[in-house]
Design a protein around this motif. Structure first.
Motif, PDB file in Angstrom:
ATOM      1  N   LEU A   1       3.603   1.893  -8.070  1.00 33.96           N
ATOM      2  CA  LEU A   1       3.736   2.330  -6.675  1.00 33.96           C
ATOM      3  C   LEU A   1       4.262   1.243  -5.743  1.00 33.96           C
ATOM      4  O   LEU A   1       4.326   1.451  -4.534  1.00 33.96           O
ATOM      5  CB  LEU A   1       2.381   2.818  -6.149  1.00 33.96           C
ATOM      6  N   THR A   2       4.653   0.114  -6.284  1.00 40.30           N
ATOM      7  CA  THR A   2       5.082  -1.013  -5.456  1.00 40.30           C
ATOM      8  C   THR A   2       6.183  -0.636  -4.470  1.00 40.30           C
ATOM      9  O   THR A   2       6.112  -0.985  -3.291  1.00 40.30           O
ATOM     10  CB  THR A   2       5.546  -2.190  -6.339  1.00 40.30           C
ATOM     11  N   GLY A   3       7.188   0.079  -4.901  1.00 42.56           N
ATOM     12  CA  GLY A   3       8.286   0.469  -4.012  1.00 42.56           C
ATOM     13  C   GLY A   3       7.813   1.357  -2.868  1.00 42.56           C
ATOM     14  O   GLY A   3       8.206   1.163  -1.710  1.00 42.56           O
ATOM     15  N   LEU A   4       6.965   2.316  -3.180  1.00 35.74           N
ATOM     16  CA  LEU A   4       6.423   3.208  -2.160  1.00 35.74           C
ATOM     17  C   LEU A   4       5.537   2.448  -1.177  1.00 35.74           C
ATOM     18  O   LEU A   4       5.627   2.640   0.037  1.00 35.74           O
ATOM     19  CB  LEU A   4       5.626   4.336  -2.823  1.00 35.74           C
ATOM     20  N   VAL A   5       4.703   1.575  -1.718  1.00 38.03           N
ATOM     21  CA  VAL A   5       3.821   0.766  -0.863  1.00 38.03           C
ATOM     22  C   VAL A   5       4.649  -0.148   0.041  1.00 38.03           C
ATOM     23  O   VAL A   5       4.346  -0.302   1.226  1.00 38.03           O
ATOM     24  CB  VAL A   5       2.816  -0.046  -1.716  1.00 38.03           C
TER      25      VAL A   5
ATOM     26  N   VAL B   1       3.341  -5.772  -3.827  1.00 36.23           N
ATOM     27  CA  VAL B   1       2.979  -6.116  -5.207  1.00 36.23           C
ATOM     28  C   VAL B   1       1.491  -6.423  -5.282  1.00 36.23           C
ATOM     29  O   VAL B   1       0.786  -5.953  -6.190  1.00 36.23           O
ATOM     30  CB  VAL B   1       3.825  -7.301  -5.726  1.00 36.23           C
ATOM     31  N   SER B   2       0.996  -7.191  -4.326  1.00 33.99           N
ATOM     32  CA  SER B   2      -0.424  -7.550  -4.314  1.00 33.99           C
ATOM     33  C   SER B   2      -1.305  -6.308  -4.185  1.00 33.99           C
ATOM     34  O   SER B   2      -2.279  -6.147  -4.924  1.00 33.99           O
ATOM     35  CB  SER B   2      -0.737  -8.509  -3.168  1.00 33.99           C
ATOM     36  N   LEU B   3      -0.979  -5.444  -3.253  1.00 32.35           N
ATOM     37  CA  LEU B   3      -1.783  -4.238  -3.047  1.00 32.35           C
ATOM     38  C   LEU B   3      -1.702  -3.289  -4.232  1.00 32.35           C
ATOM     39  O   LEU B   3      -2.719  -2.737  -4.670  1.00 32.35           O
ATOM     40  CB  LEU B   3      -1.341  -3.515  -1.771  1.00 32.35           C
ATOM     41  N   SER B   4      -0.515  -3.097  -4.753  1.00 33.88           N
ATOM     42  CA  SER B   4      -0.332  -2.198  -5.892  1.00 33.88           C
ATOM     43  C   SER B   4      -1.068  -2.711  -7.126  1.00 33.88           C
ATOM     44  O   SER B   4      -1.667  -1.927  -7.872  1.00 33.88           O
ATOM     45  CB  SER B   4       1.153  -2.036  -6.217  1.00 33.88           C
ATOM     46  N   THR B   5      -1.024  -3.993  -7.326  1.00 33.16           N
ATOM     47  CA  THR B   5      -1.731  -4.598  -8.456  1.00 33.16           C
ATOM     48  C   THR B   5      -3.238  -4.492  -8.249  1.00 33.16           C
ATOM     49  O   THR B   5      -3.982  -4.217  -9.192  1.00 33.16           O
ATOM     50  CB  THR B   5      -1.310  -6.062  -8.638  1.00 33.16           C
ATOM     51  N   ALA B   6      -3.686  -4.686  -7.031  1.00 32.91           N
ATOM     52  CA  ALA B   6      -5.123  -4.622  -6.727  1.00 32.91           C
ATOM     53  C   ALA B   6      -5.690  -3.232  -6.996  1.00 32.91           C
ATOM     54  O   ALA B   6      -6.851  -3.101  -7.403  1.00 32.91           O
ATOM     55  CB  ALA B   6      -5.379  -5.021  -5.281  1.00 32.91           C
ATOM     56  N   ILE B   7      -4.903  -2.192  -6.785  1.00 32.57           N
ATOM     57  CA  ILE B   7      -5.388  -0.839  -7.060  1.00 32.57           C
ATOM     58  C   ILE B   7      -4.977  -0.356  -8.448  1.00 32.57           C
ATOM     59  O   ILE B   7      -5.150   0.812  -8.788  1.00 32.57           O
ATOM     60  CB  ILE B   7      -4.923   0.163  -5.977  1.00 32.57           C
TER      61      ILE B   7
ATOM     62  N   ALA C   1      11.177  -9.548   1.755  1.00 30.15           N
ATOM     63  CA  ALA C   1      10.431 -10.335   0.770  1.00 30.15           C
ATOM     64  C   ALA C   1       8.941 -10.352   1.101  1.00 30.15           C
ATOM     65  O   ALA C   1       8.096 -10.245   0.197  1.00 30.15           O
ATOM     66  CB  ALA C   1      10.983 -11.752   0.701  1.00 30.15           C
ATOM     67  N   GLU C   2       8.610 -10.496   2.380  1.00 31.88           N
ATOM     68  CA  GLU C   2       7.198 -10.475   2.787  1.00 31.88           C
ATOM     69  C   GLU C   2       6.560  -9.138   2.446  1.00 31.88           C
ATOM     70  O   GLU C   2       5.443  -9.085   1.922  1.00 31.88           O
ATOM     71  CB  GLU C   2       7.076 -10.726   4.286  1.00 31.88           C
ATOM     72  N   ALA C   3       7.259  -8.043   2.759  1.00 29.68           N
ATOM     73  CA  ALA C   3       6.732  -6.712   2.468  1.00 29.68           C
ATOM     74  C   ALA C   3       6.596  -6.503   0.959  1.00 29.68           C
ATOM     75  O   ALA C   3       5.612  -5.918   0.496  1.00 29.68           O
ATOM     76  CB  ALA C   3       7.633  -5.640   3.078  1.00 29.68           C
TER      77      ALA C   3
END
Length: 108
Positions: free
Chosen positions: A72-76, A61-67, A54-56
């Motif tokens: 790419l959420t699953g890959l990130v 989600v935050s990083l994928s949304t920011a870019i 859940a933490e990951a």
């Protein structure tokens, strides 16, 4: 006899495992293998821990949304888990090389 004593390796078990010419080469090779094994074990553990998943996921989600690439959420998320596992493995190996039995050992 003293000359033979000077030429012996300090890391004999590492020499048996790796067969390199110097202590440093043997130790480095063993440390790399330990790092790979610990990283794999840590990654497998992270895959089974719902809280860490859940933490990951949240960070991914935050990083994928920011870019602006939420696809790419699953890959990130997997990249985060791999990096997390590697970081934990580095800490494990550092503790081992410092003579501690675990990362939770207190400095004396």
């Amino acid at each position: 006899m003293d000359q033979k004593k000077e030429n012996t390796l300090s890391y004999e078990m590492e020499y048996i495992l790796e067969g390199k010419e110097s202590d440093q080469q043997n130790l480095e090779a063993v440390v790399k293998k330990l790092l790979l094994m610990r990283s794999g074990a840590n990654y497998l553990y992270l895959l089974t821990d719902a809280g860490k998943q859940a933490e990951a996921e949240t960070l991914a989600v935050s990083l994928s949304t920011a870019i602006a690439l939420p696809v790419l959420t699953g890959l990130v998320k997997q990249a985060i888990l791999v990096a997390w596992a590697f970081g934990e493995a580095v800490m494990d190996i550092r503790a081992l090389l410092d003579g501690k039995t675990s990362c939770s050992d207190q400095d004396s």
